[in-house]
Design a protein around this motif. Structure first.
Motif, PDB file in Angstrom:
ATOM      1  N   ILE A  19      -0.455  10.464   8.156  1.00 23.35           N
ATOM      2  CA  ILE A  19      -0.391   9.242   7.343  1.00 23.35           C
ATOM      3  C   ILE A  19       0.523   8.204   7.976  1.00 23.35           C
ATOM      4  N   LEU A  20       0.048   6.981   8.049  1.00 23.92           N
ATOM      5  CA  LEU A  20       0.826   5.875   8.612  1.00 23.92           C
ATOM      6  C   LEU A  20       1.709   5.253   7.537  1.00 23.92           C
ATOM      7  N   MET A  21       3.006   5.181   7.807  1.00 34.36           N
ATOM      8  CA  MET A  21       3.959   4.485   6.947  1.00 34.36           C
ATOM      9  C   MET A  21       4.316   3.158   7.612  1.00 34.36           C
ATOM     10  N   VAL A  22       4.353   2.089   6.831  1.00 33.39           N
ATOM     11  CA  VAL A  22       4.619   0.753   7.377  1.00 33.39           C
ATOM     12  C   VAL A  22       5.750   0.097   6.605  1.00 33.39           C
ATOM     13  N   LEU A  23       6.653  -0.509   7.352  1.00 37.11           N
ATOM     14  CA  LEU A  23       7.711  -1.306   6.726  1.00 37.11           C
ATOM     15  C   LEU A  23       7.732  -2.686   7.366  1.00 37.11           C
ATOM     16  N   VAL A  24       7.687  -3.711   6.527  1.00 36.82           N
ATOM     17  CA  VAL A  24       7.796  -5.093   6.992  1.00 36.82           C
ATOM     18  C   VAL A  24       9.125  -5.646   6.486  1.00 36.82           C
ATOM     19  N   SER A  25      10.027  -5.905   7.405  1.00 40.42           N
ATOM     20  CA  SER A  25      11.340  -6.440   7.038  1.00 40.42           C
ATOM     21  C   SER A  25      11.284  -7.967   6.987  1.00 40.42           C
ATOM     22  N   HIS A  26      11.896  -8.537   5.957  1.00 39.21           N
ATOM     23  CA  HIS A  26      11.996  -9.992   5.799  1.00 39.21           C
ATOM     24  C   HIS A  26      13.486 -10.366   5.832  1.00 39.21           C
ATOM     25  N   PRO A  27      14.089 -10.419   7.015  1.00 34.52           N
ATOM     26  CA  PRO A  27      15.546 -10.579   7.123  1.00 34.52           C
ATOM     27  C   PRO A  27      16.114 -11.827   6.455  1.00 34.52           C
ATOM     28  N   THR A  28      15.403 -12.953   6.543  1.00 31.91           N
ATOM     29  CA  THR A  28      15.942 -14.183   5.973  1.00 31.91           C
ATOM     30  C   THR A  28      16.022 -14.118   4.453  1.00 31.91           C
TER      31      THR A  28
ATOM     32  N   LYS B 268      16.420 -11.026   2.951  1.00 30.00           N
ATOM     33  CA  LYS B 268      17.087  -9.748   2.683  1.00 30.00           C
ATOM     34  C   LYS B 268      16.212  -8.855   1.805  1.00 30.00           C
ATOM     35  N   ARG B 269      14.937  -8.789   2.180  1.00 27.11           N
ATOM     36  CA  ARG B 269      13.978  -7.967   1.454  1.00 27.11           C
ATOM     37  C   ARG B 269      13.107  -7.211   2.449  1.00 27.11           C
ATOM     38  N   ALA B 270      12.314  -6.275   1.932  1.00 30.52           N
ATOM     39  CA  ALA B 270      11.390  -5.525   2.778  1.00 30.52           C
ATOM     40  C   ALA B 270      10.177  -5.126   1.960  1.00 30.52           C
ATOM     41  N   SER B 271       9.034  -5.059   2.618  1.00 28.67           N
ATOM     42  CA  SER B 271       7.797  -4.597   1.985  1.00 28.67           C
ATOM     43  C   SER B 271       7.487  -3.212   2.537  1.00 28.67           C
ATOM     44  N   THR B 272       7.343  -2.240   1.644  1.00 29.91           N
ATOM     45  CA  THR B 272       7.188  -0.839   2.037  1.00 29.91           C
ATOM     46  C   THR B 272       5.803  -0.313   1.667  1.00 29.91           C
ATOM     47  N   PHE B 273       5.160   0.361   2.627  1.00 27.06           N
ATOM     48  CA  PHE B 273       3.843   0.956   2.408  1.00 27.06           C
ATOM     49  C   PHE B 273       3.902   2.392   2.933  1.00 27.06           C
ATOM     50  N   LEU B 274       4.080   3.339   2.036  1.00 25.69           N
ATOM     51  CA  LEU B 274       4.301   4.728   2.427  1.00 25.69           C
ATOM     52  C   LEU B 274       3.013   5.471   2.760  1.00 25.69           C
ATOM     53  N   ASN B 275       1.882   4.945   2.320  1.00 28.94           N
ATOM     54  CA  ASN B 275       0.588   5.575   2.600  1.00 28.94           C
ATOM     55  C   ASN B 275      -0.408   4.491   2.990  1.00 28.94           C
ATOM     56  N   ALA B 276      -0.119   3.819   4.091  1.00 31.36           N
ATOM     57  CA  ALA B 276      -0.915   2.647   4.474  1.00 31.36           C
ATOM     58  C   ALA B 276      -2.301   3.012   4.979  1.00 31.36           C
ATOM     59  N   ALA B 277      -2.407   4.107   5.744  1.00 26.00           N
ATOM     60  CA  ALA B 277      -3.698   4.510   6.323  1.00 26.00           C
ATOM     61  C   ALA B 277      -3.549   5.890   6.940  1.00 26.00           C
ATOM     62  N   LYS B 278      -4.644   6.428   7.459  1.00 28.00           N
ATOM     63  CA  LYS B 278      -4.609   7.683   8.202  1.00 28.00           C
ATOM     64  C   LYS B 278      -4.653   7.386   9.700  1.00 28.00           C
ATOM     65  N   ARG B 279      -4.111   8.301  10.481  1.00 25.44           N
ATOM     66  CA  ARG B 279      -4.109   8.125  11.937  1.00 25.44           C
ATOM     67  C   ARG B 279      -5.529   7.823  12.456  1.00 25.44           C
TER      68      ARG B 279
ATOM     69  N   VAL C  74       8.170  -5.784  12.036  1.00 25.58           N
ATOM     70  CA  VAL C  74       7.240  -4.753  11.564  1.00 25.58           C
ATOM     71  C   VAL C  74       7.525  -3.412  12.244  1.00 25.58           C
ATOM     72  N   TYR C  75       7.620  -2.354  11.418  1.00 29.05           N
ATOM     73  CA  TYR C  75       7.893  -0.995  11.910  1.00 29.05           C
ATOM     74  C   TYR C  75       6.884  -0.028  11.308  1.00 29.05           C
ATOM     75  N   VAL C  76       6.592   1.041  12.047  1.00 34.40           N
ATOM     76  CA  VAL C  76       5.705   2.088  11.527  1.00 34.40           C
ATOM     77  C   VAL C  76       6.208   3.455  11.971  1.00 34.40           C
ATOM     78  N   CYS C  77       5.773   4.470  11.267  1.00 36.22           N
ATOM     79  CA  CYS C  77       5.922   5.857  11.718  1.00 36.22           C
ATOM     80  C   CYS C  77       4.782   6.657  11.113  1.00 36.22           C
ATOM     81  N   LEU C  78       4.593   7.881  11.596  1.00 38.59           N
ATOM     82  CA  LEU C  78       3.542   8.754  11.082  1.00 38.59           C
ATOM     83  C   LEU C  78       4.163  10.004  10.474  1.00 38.59           C
ATOM     84  N   LYS C  79       3.627  10.446   9.359  1.00 34.03           N
ATOM     85  CA  LYS C  79       4.056  11.701   8.746  1.00 34.03           C
ATOM     86  C   LYS C  79       2.833  12.592   8.568  1.00 34.03           C
TER      87      LYS C  79
END
Length: 278
Positions: free
Chosen positions: A145-154, A156-167, A188-193
């Protein structure tokens, strides 16, 4: 007053002098209590580094609680402790008082699961389009499962998607429901679990969208550059006019020599001054 529940050789609990003893995650902890003295330069640098790290990670709490869950299991550290330790050491750059976040070096997970390659991101309609190579070289599965995080530094927020898609999908759309999200800085950051959440990959930085605002130092450098540039333009115009008069033998005064010297100093300074528009 401190209490030793298991006798004089056990761990105390409470205050002894300016020291406070307590248990944290099954470990005996002691800290000092009292008014601190004037901080040294090294302490100020450490405080600034910690402040920046906390500001970076605070909006990412939901993502970090999952991405560092396995690594923190069975240890005295929680997911936030691990994220803080990694990023305070790896994701900051510069010297105090000009420390800043290097978003390319931010670490949001550590693991042995194979990360996807050829990651790409672009702005779509009301969100982001992500793509990656769905192939597997060593260890992984199509249903990772692809996890996605979009950081909005200006913001001070972030958008989190813990189950964005499958590999195996190879691409996905990340919806962003606020109008400002499409124009403000995004990292934009991602990781796989694994599907059973027992394995996770190292996080990967996919990229920046919309650029980044100037730091306080960069703003100050630009203001200084443009102030000197404005003075130089004024002096240069006056110098060129009077130089023509000097060539005709009309003037040869000390005031002209001072003007010429200021012109040369400002000209040379602008060549090496930071803050020049790229």
């Amino acid at each position: 007053m401190a209490i030793c529940k298991v006798g004089p050789f056990g761990h105390p609990s409470g205050k002894i002098g300016n020291m406070v003893f307590y248990m944290l995650n099954g470990q005996a902890v002691c800290r000092s209590k009292g008014k601190p003295g004037k901080p040294s330069l090294k302490q100020k640098a450490n405080q600034e580094a910690m402040k920046l790290t906390m500001e970076l990670l605070k909006p990412m709490k939901d993502f970090i609680n999952v991405s560092f869950k396995q690594e923190s299991a069975g240890s005295i550290k929680n997911p936030h402790n691990l994220a803080t330790s990694y990023n305070k050491k790896q994701a900051l750059t510069g010297e105090y008082p000009n420390i800043k976040v290097d978003y390319n070096e931010v670490i949001l997970s550590r693991g042995t699961l194979e990360m996807a390659e050829d990651l790409k991101v672009s702005k779509g309609v009301e969100g982001l389009d992500l793509s990656w190579d769905s192939g597997i070289k060593e260890n992984g599965a199509a249903d990772d499962i692809l996890m996605v995080l979009v950081s909005h530094p200006t913001k001070k927020r972030a958008s989190t998607f813990l189950n964005a898609a499958k590999r195996a999908d190879g691409s996905c759309f990340i919806p962003l429901d606020r109008e400002w999200m499409m124009t403000e800085q995004m990292e934009v950051y991602v990781c796989l679990k694994s599907s059973n959440e027992k394995l996770i990959s190292d996080s990967a930085y996919v990229g920046n969208l919309n650029g980044a605002p100037d730091s306080p130092l960069e703003k100050a450098e630009k203001m200084k550059f443009f102030a000197i540039k404005a003075r130089f333009d004024q002096v240069a115009a006056d110098y060129e006019k009077k130089k023509m008069d000097y060539a005709e033998g009309v003037i040869g005064t000390k005031a002209f020599r001072y003007l010429e010297k200021e012109y040369q100093v400002l000209r040379d300074k602008l060549k090496h001054l930071p803050g020049k528009p790229s």
